[in-house]
Enzyme design. Structure first.
Site, PDB file in Angstrom:
ATOM      1  N   SER A  98       0.828  -1.209   0.000  1.00  0.00           N
ATOM      2  CA  SER A  98       0.000   0.000   0.000  1.00  0.00           C
ATOM      3  C   SER A  98       0.857   1.252   0.000  1.00  0.00           C
ATOM      4  O   SER A  98       0.369   2.346  -0.324  1.00  0.00           O
ATOM      5  CB  SER A  98      -0.938   0.005   1.216  1.00  0.00           C
ATOM      6  OG  SER A  98      -0.212  -0.249   2.413  1.00  0.00           O
ATOM      7  N   ASP A 125       5.360  -7.230   2.600  1.00  0.00           N
ATOM      8  CA  ASP A 125       4.617  -7.710   1.439  1.00  0.00           C
ATOM      9  C   ASP A 125       5.541  -8.150   0.309  1.00  0.00           C
ATOM     10  O   ASP A 125       6.526  -7.460  -0.005  1.00  0.00           O
ATOM     11  CB  ASP A 125       3.721  -6.590   0.895  1.00  0.00           C
ATOM     12  CG  ASP A 125       2.274  -6.734   1.313  1.00  0.00           C
ATOM     13  OD1 ASP A 125       1.828  -7.867   1.558  1.00  0.00           O
ATOM     14  OD2 ASP A 125       1.573  -5.702   1.375  1.00  0.00           O
ATOM     15  N   LYS A 140       4.311 -11.491   3.390  1.00  0.00           N
ATOM     16  CA  LYS A 140       2.880 -11.654   3.102  1.00  0.00           C
ATOM     17  C   LYS A 140       2.695 -11.780   1.605  1.00  0.00           C
ATOM     18  O   LYS A 140       3.369 -11.092   0.833  1.00  0.00           O
ATOM     19  CB  LYS A 140       2.054 -10.474   3.620  1.00  0.00           C
ATOM     20  CG  LYS A 140       0.539 -10.650   3.351  1.00  0.00           C
ATOM     21  CD  LYS A 140      -0.288  -9.561   4.008  1.00  0.00           C
ATOM     22  CE  LYS A 140      -0.287  -8.262   3.224  1.00  0.00           C
ATOM     23  NZ  LYS A 140      -0.984  -8.388   1.915  1.00  0.00           N
ATOM     24  N   GLU A 181      -0.599 -12.342  -1.445  1.00  0.00           N
ATOM     25  CA  GLU A 181      -2.020 -12.434  -1.754  1.00  0.00           C
ATOM     26  C   GLU A 181      -2.282 -13.702  -2.554  1.00  0.00           C
ATOM     27  O   GLU A 181      -1.445 -14.132  -3.350  1.00  0.00           O
ATOM     28  CB  GLU A 181      -2.472 -11.213  -2.562  1.00  0.00           C
ATOM     29  CG  GLU A 181      -2.376  -9.907  -1.809  1.00  0.00           C
ATOM     30  CD  GLU A 181      -2.862  -8.723  -2.638  1.00  0.00           C
ATOM     31  OE1 GLU A 181      -3.536  -8.945  -3.671  1.00  0.00           O
ATOM     32  OE2 GLU A 181      -2.566  -7.578  -2.254  1.00  0.00           O
ATOM     33  N   GLU A 212      -9.597  -9.430   3.814  1.00  0.00           N
ATOM     34  CA  GLU A 212      -9.897  -8.047   3.441  1.00  0.00           C
ATOM     35  C   GLU A 212     -11.204  -7.939   2.664  1.00  0.00           C
ATOM     36  O   GLU A 212     -11.518  -8.790   1.829  1.00  0.00           O
ATOM     37  CB  GLU A 212      -8.768  -7.454   2.594  1.00  0.00           C
ATOM     38  CG  GLU A 212      -9.043  -6.008   2.170  1.00  0.00           C
ATOM     39  CD  GLU A 212      -7.860  -5.298   1.554  1.00  0.00           C
ATOM     40  OE1 GLU A 212      -8.008  -4.111   1.210  1.00  0.00           O
ATOM     41  OE2 GLU A 212      -6.786  -5.921   1.423  1.00  0.00           O
TER      42      GLU A 212
END
Length: 273
Positions: free
Chosen positions: A50, A88, A118, A120, A187
């Site tokens: 982000s 991330d 991390k 996704e 999320e």
């Protein structure tokens, strides 16, 4: 003879062990000064991709690079001493193969000293998660709304609003849990679904726009501090309104410079006689 002691950081295993004990507290951090402020109050800090939107003004997280994540990860490590630091894996650094994911994750751990990465993805990434964990790299999963897929999903919208989406979230969460993730970010997922998977998973869930029943919560720090005002997601609460305070401070500074009232004599160095 004195013995020097250093504070021991929370580990991914200690985060995992908090499930059922107490809620897990997490925020994002990208810089040393912010990490210093957040570190005493959180269980883990996420150096999230982000940062591409918050710090660099990008429209999405897709343009974030591995070098960017490592640089900011190093900064956050320097500003923290007790919280677990997770970084991330950015878009394009792990999706090609599990071997690519290992190379990227190993580089992050070696060059920053962080505790985990991390990524996704759901069932399609389970083999990669297992590959990393079995080779000594703790993984924080991420299911539900996945910002790195914004170009194929059509935007940032909550998921779990029909049976197909619900089935996918259940399948994804179980697959990542079974693969050995120490926790999973959930999320933008409708509340009943987030609550359900929290109750069924072995590992903790970390909600962001999900459910108060999740095992923990995370927010983007610049969102909850009221600094990033480009847009405000429904799930964000401003615990402070720092943007107006910063703007007012800069306005006062500019006015004093123009009026030559700053710097004052107390802000200058004088020759002692």
């Amino acid at each position: 003879m004195s013995v020097q002691t250093t504070k021991r950081r929370l580990s991914p295993a200690s985060i995992e062990a908090l499930k059922g004990e107490r809620p897990i507290v997490s925020l994002t951090a990208y810089t040393t000064p912010i990490a210093r402020l957040l570190d005493p109050h959180v269980d883990f800090l996420l150096v999230g991709d982000s940062l591409g939107m918050v710090l660099y003004g990008l429209d999405t997280t897709v343009g974030v690079t591995l070098d960017m994540m490592i640089a900011h990860g190093q900064a956050v490590m320097r500003g923290s001493e007790r919280s677990c630091i997770v970084i991330d894996l950015p878009f394009g650094s792990y999706q090609e193969s599990k071997e690519q994911a290992f190379r990227s994750a190993a580089r992050i751990l070696k060059e920053t000293g962080c505790s985990a990465v991390k990524l996704e993805g759901g069932a399609e990434m389970a083999e990669t998660v297992d590959f990393l964990v079995s080779r000594g790299i703790p993984v924080l999963g991420h299911v539900g709304l996945m910002p790195q897929l914004v170009n194929t999903t059509g935007g940032y919208r909550s998921v779990g609003r029909n049976e197909k989406e619900v089935a996918k979230i259940r399948r994804d969460a179980k697959a990542i849990d079974d693969a050995g993730a120490f926790a999973i970010v959930v999320e933008g997922t409708v509340e009943p679904v987030a609550r359900e998977i929290t109750a069924t998973l072995r590992c903790p869930t970390i909600g962001i726009g999900a459910s108060p029943a999740c095992d923990g919560q995370i927010l983007v720090s610049d969102d909850m501090l009221g600094i990033f005002n480009d847009f405000k997601p429904r799930f964000v609460k401003h615990f402070a309104e720092l943007a107006p305070a910063i703007s007012k401070a800069v306005e006062d500074y500019a006015n004093e410079v123009k009026a030559r009232t700053f710097p004052g004599i107390e802000h200058t160095f004088q020759v002692k006689r």
